[in-house]
Structures are given as structure tokens and as C-alpha cells.
Design a protein around this motif. Structure first.
Motif, short mmCIF file in Angstrom:
data_model
loop_
_atom_site.label_atom_id
_atom_site.label_comp_id
_atom_site.label_asym_id
_atom_site.label_seq_id
_atom_site.Cartn_x
_atom_site.Cartn_y
_atom_site.Cartn_z
N ILE A 188 0.86 -1.19 0.00
CA ILE A 188 0.00 0.00 0.00
C ILE A 188 0.90 1.24 0.00
CG2 ILE A 188 -1.75 1.31 1.26
CD1 ILE A 188 -2.69 -1.33 2.48
N PRO A 189 0.87 2.01 -1.09
CA PRO A 189 1.70 3.23 -1.09
C PRO A 189 1.08 4.28 -0.16
CG PRO A 189 0.96 2.61 -3.32
CD PRO A 189 0.14 1.85 -2.36
N LEU A 190 1.90 4.96 0.61
CA LEU A 190 1.37 5.99 1.51
C LEU A 190 1.79 7.39 1.07
CD1 LEU A 190 1.76 4.36 5.03
CD2 LEU A 190 -0.33 4.67 3.72
N TYR A 191 3.08 7.70 1.23
CA TYR A 191 3.55 9.04 0.82
C TYR A 191 5.04 9.01 0.54
CZ TYR A 191 4.69 9.20 5.84
OH TYR A 191 5.17 8.89 7.10
N TYR A 192 5.49 10.01 -0.21
CA TYR A 192 6.92 10.16 -0.46
C TYR A 192 7.43 11.14 0.58
CZ TYR A 192 5.35 8.33 -4.95
OH TYR A 192 4.76 7.58 -5.93
N ARG A 193 8.45 10.73 1.27
CA ARG A 193 8.96 11.59 2.34
C ARG A 193 9.70 12.80 1.77
NH1 ARG A 193 12.39 8.57 6.61
NH2 ARG A 193 11.22 6.68 6.90
N SER A 194 9.83 13.81 2.59
CA SER A 194 10.61 14.99 2.19
C SER A 194 11.92 15.02 2.96
CB SER A 194 9.83 16.27 2.49
OG SER A 194 8.78 16.41 1.57
N ASP A 195 12.97 15.47 2.29
CA ASP A 195 14.23 15.73 3.00
C ASP A 195 14.10 17.09 3.66
OD1 ASP A 195 15.36 13.37 2.31
OD2 ASP A 195 16.71 14.17 0.77
N ILE A 196 14.70 17.22 4.84
CA ILE A 196 14.56 18.47 5.60
C ILE A 196 15.93 18.96 6.03
CG2 ILE A 196 13.52 19.51 7.66
CD1 ILE A 196 11.89 16.69 7.62
#
Lengths: 322, 579
Positions: B541-549
Motif C-alpha cells: 500500500i503506497p502511503l507518501y513520499y517523504r521529504s528531505d529536511i
């Protein structure tokens, strides 16, 4: 006494060897070895990579064989190679150990200098206003989480007042020497030492107070007073000396745990001590690093206990080991 | 008692001050002024990171922080720019069939690739020695040697041999043992100085771990000649800090900042205090967690601190692996219903303020292979109605307790993730509620990261749902996560990452074809077919693409977060702190 010390030293060695096996075995039961951890973070590693690396690190050997290799190398002064930092363990641990010793020694000294005198005074004046205030601080020190106190100290003294650095061990790249280097190191030690000593000072205060109350209630104190001895002599020679026995036990036990108890303080203050190193090496299954840390920790507990036994005899002439 | 009154009052006042200072949530002009007065300039930039690093011999290094820091003082054959395009770094150009630098050759009845490379004339080690083909050949020998612990050895072993040109010490030829389309994408082929490391390697290579124990990166890490990047290491203390100074022999863009200090601050909770006190000026991408960054960004805005919180959508793919050995999950209708039942759009907006993007499959938008073409990609919009319909069709009927069951078995799934990870635990609770609304019971069982990744996920030991992230790289074959031979098993030493046990014969075949497809258009078509199977069959189940911070000072220019494995440190020479 020397026969007793010798016997205890021999026992210490036996206990060290037994506990080293227990620690090694328990660590081996932890899920995933360092290569397994590597695999989970690197999708490109193949089954061949895993086999090759396990063989290189000797992780494909039975636990008893690995332990024996470690023990023989350790007994010859070879502490092995850290798989986490990829340098020999002694190169990594020696400076860190020294840093922790500075921190622990300062914290212990401060805790003793604050906790015991306040505890003695409170014990001599039970129920007084001073006693209530001392108890308040003691409970505060014992119940205050050290990480919370650490963050609070950083906010007040580093962020708001800007008196002391927020973290670190020394000024990076300053190339200081002599007195300047000493002052620089001290600046970085103050906040972590306060954070670490608060709990200890609270404990010592409580124990010093209760021991003193108990000692001052003894018949021989009444006799000493009746004999007309000075207040100083009654308190310090007869009262305090008798109150020392439980205090020695508490101080020796806490002095050995202050070493491992520094983990949180060192992490909060980014202080380069051995506590954080121990934690990371256990989590990362860095066997060699973790084992040396365990051995130091166990040795400290055993040594402090031996020291406590010796001090009992010095504090109380009725105790003899002959 | 009089004697004690003054110290006691002082102590009480101090305690009160401590408590008030700690509890204060009000905007603090003092702190804003303090941060402003600590405004960094080009003399020094102090960067905080939470992760440990090793010595900077990148061939043997494994930690993410090591690779991040290596790019400041070391450069590789090629790299990927912030637009995810491959660029030459220390070489003149990337060999390809189009430019004639690469050819397919037949040797002993096997197809191989022969690729010609040449190092730029302006490449020097920190001691002034030119970088030559001998260094490349030496690095290849080290990387492929059996006694050197390289995690991803394939980068080196894929090269069967290296040929040097006696007439040109900058030119070399790689003969690749297999003809793969991505032969030239050697971003993790690290270069070592043969003139310094060669003698060490010759002396110690025959002992297991001998070289890595004695490499100069361990024994004399401040040796200038070890580094070929814009900076060189001037001070290193493992577990503590790393100081870089400009490399005098660097001939590329001259770096503006004189000295860079990277400092480990292991406790993420104190990173904020450290940047506010001026102990550090910047927090690298290996620092704040997402929830902390959002909170800190609010503080920055409220107190008008001269800092910038940067977010960049990355290739890190947060998802839920489904355990396909579980009979309840073997029915594709149940898997599709699980996706339809969750509102991922609302999830990313509510929990991440839209700063992390909803995922539709395993390839992130910054990847050139990304596609949302409905011809191939099956999307599952939020629709509890469709979820209910699919579950009804699959025979799961809603009972009086509002849970579904079939043949006396309740539709109950165990949901696992890392204990103590705030973001994941929030997502978990959110999804639990949404699945409950369509009659699916979710029980939560979380484990410490060490156990979860070391045992449960690695060996596929979860019973139904496991939430975690994959860190990959653009245009990376998803073989390790989708091919059936990569289902973790005892016989492959649990090295595969197809932890849910998805077996798809067409996908296996497409993945095999992908490696050998040199035509870009045809390759993309293969990827789209893989995505079609992946999104249609829902093994994950795909959820979200994370962001680099990261957090940077306002006056830092030239800083770019790329969102992939070639981190911001790869363009460190362009960082400039304006007045």
C-alpha cells in the motif's frame, strides 16, 4: 587484610570471565547481526555480499568459537576492531573513557560536597526549616528526569543567558593549551556535570540525613555528651563515623553506576563520553566495542565494591577481615 | 537558621528562574537577537547532524553520514544533479553508445561492455598530485578485493578488468562483465589515492580486514593527499566532529566558506537549542525529524529567527508491505479495498501540512521513471463505498459488531511499525480508524527499530501489515523489492527485500529484461508495465513520499536539497554566506 584483598581480586577475575560470557551470549541473541542491519538499509546488497561479509567478520562461526577468539585476544590486550567506526576499539574508547571519567569525577565530587554536608546538617536538625528545605531539594533532585533538567539548563544557560556552550566537549579548532585549555574544557563540563550530579546529590542527602539521625540517637552519643566531649567531637568523631557505613555502600554503588548513568546526559549535551558509545555499540551489535564497555562497567562495579569493603574496615574498627 | 536563609532564598530564586525559563513559550526577542548576532559568515559554517560517521574512506564506509561528508572532500566519477540527471564529475564525459565511448563486445561467448573514460586534467589530490587512471585501477582493486568489507561490492565487481593507456595516464577502459544499461552510472565508485594508499594496501591486503584497519583514512586522516574535493579534512574526531578546510589544490569552483565544522548532536530534541544558541548555524539533512521540523518552522516564523526550514520531496517511499502468505490478504479484492478505504490525500494534508506528497506507487515524482499515466498506473482514490463493495464481493460480511467476517473468521489484521516513531504512530492510528469504518479490525503491534528491522521485516515475520520506508535512488531497478528470488529466505541469507513474498512471473520477467534494455524508450515501457502489475495487484500500500529536511541560515546562498542520494554536500563549493 592483604589476603582478603588478594582473594577478592581473584574472585573479581573469575566473575569478570563468567559475566563476559553471559554478556557475549546475550548480545548474540539480539535479533540481527551487523550485516543483517546493513542489508536492511542497503537494498543493493546481495546474498553473496552477506555470505562474504559474515565470513570476513567471523559471524558465520558458532558463538562459543567467536567468544573464545574474543577472550584470547582480549586477554592479550587486543580489544578488536569496531565494526561501527571501523577503527581499533582502544583508539575509539580510550579518549571517550577519559572524558566520561572527567565528567563522572566532577559530578561525583559535586554531589558529595553538596549532598553529604547538607544531609548531615539536616540530620542534626530534624524537623527544622532547614531540614524541610533540604528534603524539598533532595526529592526534587531525585525525581527530576536528567534529560529534562539537561534541556532546561541548555535553554537557560546557553540559549537565554549565553553563558555556557549548549553542548560538545571542547571548542572545535581552538588549539588551546595549558590553563586556557583547562578553562575551555571546564566550560563544557559544567552543565552536564550539574545535570548528572543533581540526582546523586539528592540521594546522598537523603542517606546522610537518615544515617545521621540514626547515629545521633545511639546510646554512645548520649554517653559521649555526658562525658563532656565537645560538640564537634560528638558529631564528627562519634556520630558521623558511625553514619559512614551505609553512606559508603550508597556512594560506592552509585559511583559505579554513574559511568553507565551518564548515557542520557552525554547524549543531551553531545558530550563525547563513553556512555553514548556503549549504547550505540549495543544497539548496532558492535560486539567488540560493547564487550569492552561491559568489561569496564563490570570491573568498576566489582572494584567499587571491594573499595567499599576496605573502607568499612577503616570506618568501623569492629569490622575485620582477618 | 539565620545562617541558611540567604543561600536558601538564592537557591529558590534560581529554581524559580529555571522553571520559568523552561516553561516560557512566548516569543523571545533575546533569542532572536542572539541568533542574529551569531549570524554566520564565510569564515566558518557550523553544521549539526544527528548521525554518526566513520572514517572517510568511502569504499569501506557504510553509514549515510559518511557518504554525505565524503562528498565535501571527495569526488566520484559521475553524480546525479538536483534535476536527477547524471553528470560527469571527475571524468570528461560519461561513456555511452551514442558518444562512441562504449561498445558491446563479445568475449568467450558472452556479451560485455567496453567503456572508455578519461579523467579531467584539472583533477588533483590535496597534496597536488594529479588524479590519474592508476588511482581508478587501484580503487577498483581495493573495492573488489575479498578481504575488504565493501557493502555494495557489485559496483566494483561488475567491472571485470581495467585497462590503462600507457600513452595517457588519465585514460582508462572498464570492461564490464555483463551488458547492463546502467553500466556508466557509477556514482558509488569511490576513488582512492594510489600514491598514498597503494603501499598500505600492498602491505595489509592479504589479512582479512587488514587494509581497512591500516588505511591512512584511519591512521593519518588529515593527510591532505587523501582528498580530491573542494575541501580537505583538517580535524576529525569520530563520534564528535569533523572540520574541513579549503583544498588548496582544488581547481573547480572556488569554495566561498573557509571552514566547515560538522558536529554530531545525537539528541534531536537539543538540535533546536543548539542552533538557537549559535553552537551550530545549520542543521543538515541528517538531523531533524519531520514532526520536529514542522514545529521548529513555526518557532522560526513566530520569533522571526534568521533561519530557513527547507523541505524537498525525496525518493524515500513510505509504504505498508502486505504479508501475502496471510490467507486474508491473498485475495486481491481485500488488498484493493484496503487502499480504497484510506484517504491518503487528507492524511498528508492533516498530518504533514501537505509537505510530503501522497504516493501512488514505489517510484517518486523526482525520478525520471515516474509515471501517473492512467493507462498504466491504477490509482485507488478514497472511496469507502468501493472498499465496502469489494469486501462484500470477497464474501466478508458486516456483523452486528461492525466488523466483517467470513466462515466465522473475523477480518482482523495486525499492523506493525517502529515503536516510538511519532509520525508513523500517528499515521497508524489514522489508518486504523479508516479501516475500522469499512469493518476491518486492525490490531497494532509495534517494536523497537532494532527488532523490527533486524528481525521482523527482514525475515518477513509480520503477519499482515508492516509500515516502513525504502530509500532508493532514481532509475533504480526495483529488483530487490519486487523479484520473487528476493523474497527473504534462509537460503539467500534473508538478503532480499521482497518481504511480503510477492510472486509475479510477468514482473520477474520484466525485471530481468530491464537490466539488459539499452533503449531508453523501451526501458521506460518496461518500467510502466512493471508499475501496471504493481498497482493492479497491490502487493504494497503506497502511503507518501517523504521529504528531505534541513535548516539553513537565511544568508546561505547556493544551497540545494536534491532529494536523492547525492546530497546537498555534493555542491558545497557553491555555498556562500552573504553579509
Amino acid at each position: 587484610m592483604s589476603a582478603f584483598i588478594l582473594r577478592r581480586l581473584l574472585q573479581t577475575v573469575v566473575v569478570l570471565v563468567l559475566l563476559s560470557f553471559v554478556c557475549y551470549y546475550v548480545m548474540s541473541l539480539m535479533p540481527g547481526d551487523p550485516i543483517d542491519i546493513m542489508v536492511s538499509s542497503n537494498p543493493k546488497m546481495t546474498a553473496e555480499d552477506v555470505t562474504r561479509l559474515k565470513s570476513l567478520y567471523g559471524l558465520d562461526q558458532p558463538i562459543t568459537v567467536r567468544y573464545w577468539h574474543w577472550l584470547t585476544a582480549f586477554s592479550q590486550g587486543d580489544f578488536g576492531y569496531s565494526r561501527t567506526y571501523r577503527i581499533p576499539v582502544q583508539d575509539m574508547i580510550a579518549p571517550r573513557l577519559l572524558n566520561t571519567l572527567y565528567l563522572s569525577a566532577l559530578a561525583l565530587t559535586m554531589a558529595l560536597l553538596i549532598g553529604i554536608p547538607l544531609g548531615v546538617i539536616a540530620g542534626l536538625n530534624p524537623g527544622s526549616r532547614f531540614d524541610y528545605v533540604a528534603n524539598f531539594f533532595s526529592y526534587g533532585g531525585i525525581s527530576m528526569p536528567s534529560f529534562w533538567l539537561g534541556i532546561l539548563l541548555i535553554i537557560v544557560f546557553a540559549v537565554k543567558l549565553e553563558w555556557l556552550p549548549a553542548g560538545g566537549t571542547q571548542t572545535i579548532g581552538a588549539n588551546l593549551s595549558g590553563w586556557q585549555a583547562f578553562v575551555d574544557r571546564l566550560k563544557y563540563l559544567i552543565l552536564p556535570a550539574i545535570s548528572l550530579m543533581t540526582l546523586q546529590a539528592g540521594v546522598y542527602l537523603r542517606f546522610a540525613r537518615s544515617s545521621m539521625i540514626e547515629a545521633m540517637g545511639n546510646d554512645f552519643i548520649r554517653t559521649a555528651r555526658a562525658k563532656g566531649l565537645s560538640r564537634y567531637r560528638v558529631i564528627w568523631v562519634h556520630g558521623f563515623r558511625n553514619a559512614l557505613i551505609p553512606l559508603i555502600t550508597v556512594v560506592s554503588l552509585s559511583a559505579s553506576t554513574i559511568f553507565s548513568g551518564a548515557i542520557i546526559t552525554e547524549t543531551v549535551f553531545a558530550y563525547q563520553g563513553v556512555g553514548k558509545l556503549v549504547f550505540d555499540s549495543i544497539v548496532g551489535n558492535d560486539f567488540n566495542m560493547a564487550m569492552v564497555s561491559f568489561m569496564i562497567s563490570i570491573a568498576m562495579v566489582l572494584t567499587m565494591n571491594l573499595l567499599a569493603d576496605i573502607l568499612y574496615a577503616l570506618a568501623d574498627p569492629r569490622i575485620s577481615y582477618n | 537558621m539565620k545562617h541558611y536563609a540567604l543561600p536558601l532564598l538564592l537557591a529558590l530564586a534560581l529554581a524559580l528562574a529555571l522553571a520559568l525559563a523552561g516553561c516560557s513559550e512566548e516569543p523571545s526577542a533575546t533569542v532572536a537577537a542572539a541568533v542574529d548576532s551569531n549570524r554566520p559568515d564565510n569564515r566558518e559554517l557550523k553544521v549539526g547532524l544527528t548521525q554518526e560517521f566513520e572514517n572517510l574512506n568511502a569504499i569501506i564506509g557504510q553509514m549515510m553520514a559518511t557518504i554525505y561528508l565524503h562528498k565535501i572532500s571527495g569526488r566520484t566519477l559521475v553524480y546525479m544533479d538536483t534535476d536527477a540527471n547524471w553528470q560527469p564529475q571527475i571524468v570528461e564525459r560519461i561513456p555511452s553508445f551514442d558518444n562512441g565511448d562504449a561498445q558491446i563486445v563479445m568475449e568467450q561467448g558472452r556479451q560485455k561492455i567496453r567503456a572508455q573514460w578519461r579523467i579531467k586534467d584539472d583533477q588533483f589530490w590535496g597534496d597536488g598530485t594529479p588524479v590519474t587512471a592508476t588511482d581508478i585501477e587501484f580503487s577498483w582493486r581495493v573495492g573488489s578485493h575479498k578481504n575488504v568489507t565493501v557493502g555494495e561490492k557489485e559496483v566494483y565487481t561488475t567491472v571485470e578488468r581495467v585497462e590503462l593507456d600507457p600513452a595517457d595516464d588519465k585514460a582508462f577502459v572498464f570492461i564490464y562483465e555483463k551488458a547492463r544499461w546502467d553500466f556508466a552510472r557509477m556514482g558509488s565508485f569511490f576513488t582512492l589515492p594510489e600514491h598514498l594508499e597503494g603501499p598500505v594496501f600492498e602491505r595489509h591486503a592479504d589479512q582479512p580486514l587488514g587494509y581497512e584497519k591500516n588505511t591512512l583514512y584511519v591512521t593519518a586522516p588529515t593527510t591532505a593527499g587523501l582528498y580530491n574535493g573542494p575541501y580537505r579534512v583538517s580535524e576529525i574526531k569520530l563520534g564528535s566532529h569533523l572540520v574541513f578546510k579549503r583544498n588548496e589544490h582544488w581547481r573547480g569552483q572556488p569554495p566561498a566558506i573557509e571552514q566547515l565544522v560538522f558536529k554530531i548532536i545525537p539528541n534531536t530534541a537539543t538540535l533546536e537549542a543548539n542552533i538557537r544558541s549559535g553552537t551550530i548555524d545549520m542543521i543538515s539533512v541528517l538531523g531533524l525529524k519531520f514532526d520536529q521540523a514542522m514545529k521548529f518552522e513555526k518557532t522560526v516564523l513566530r520569533e522571526q529567527l534568521p533561519l530557513q526550514v527547507n523541505y524537498k520531496p525525496s525518493i524515500t517511499y513510505e509504504h505498508i508491505d502486505l504479508q501475502l502468505n496471510n490467507p486474508l490478504l491473498q485475495d486481491v479484492r481485500v488488498r484493493r479495498a484496503l487502499v480504497h478505504a484510506i484517504n491518503r490525500e487528507e492524511l498528508v494534508n492533516a498530518l504533514f501540512e501537505g509537505k510530503q506528497a501522497r504516493a501512488i506507487h514505489n517510484i517518486a515524482p523526482i525520478d525520471p521513471w515516474y509515471s501517473d499515466d492512467p493507462t498504466y498506473v491504477v490509482d485507488y482514490p478514497y472511496s469507502p463505498r468501493r472498499a465496502n463493495k469489494l469486501l462484500d464481493e470477497a464474501g466478508w460480511t458486516l456483523g452486528p459488531d461492525n466488523y466483517r467476517s467470513r466462515d466465522g473468521v473475523r477480518l482482523s489484521l495486525q499492523f506493525m511499525t517502529t515503536a516510538g516513531d511519532k509520525s508513523r504512530e500517528l499515521v497508524q492510528t489514522y489508518l486504523q480508524d479508516q479501516w475500522k469504518a469499512v469493518g476491518i479490525e486492525i490490531t497494532i503491534k509495534n517494536e523497537p527499530a532494532r527488532v523490527y528491522f533486524g528481525e521482523t521485516v527482514r525475515k518477513g515475520k509480520y503477519s499482515a501489515l508492516a509500515m516502513f520506508a525504502y530509500i532508493s535512488s532514481p532509475e533504480n531497478s526495483p529488483k530487490s523489492t519486487l523479484h520473487s528470488k528476493n523474497i527473504p529466505r534462509q537460503d539467500n541469507q534473508f538478503s532480499g527485500q521482497n518481504t511480503g513474498g510477492w510472486v509475479s512471473e510477468p514482473v520477474d520477467r520484466l525485471l530481468e529484461l530491464l537490466d539488459g534494455e539499452f533503449d531508453e524508450t523501451k526501458r521506460l515501457a518496461l518500467v510502466q508495465q512493471i508499475l501496471q502489475h504493481y498497482t493492479d495487484q497491490v502487493p504494497v500500500i503506497p502511503l507518501y513520499y517523504r521529504s528531505d529536511i534541513s535548516v539553513t541560515p537565511n544568508n546561505l546562498e547556493g544551497y540545494q536539497l536534491p532529494g536523492h542520494q547525492f546530497q546537498a554536500s555534493n555542491n558545497v563549493e557553491y555555498w556562500n554566506l552573504t553579509e
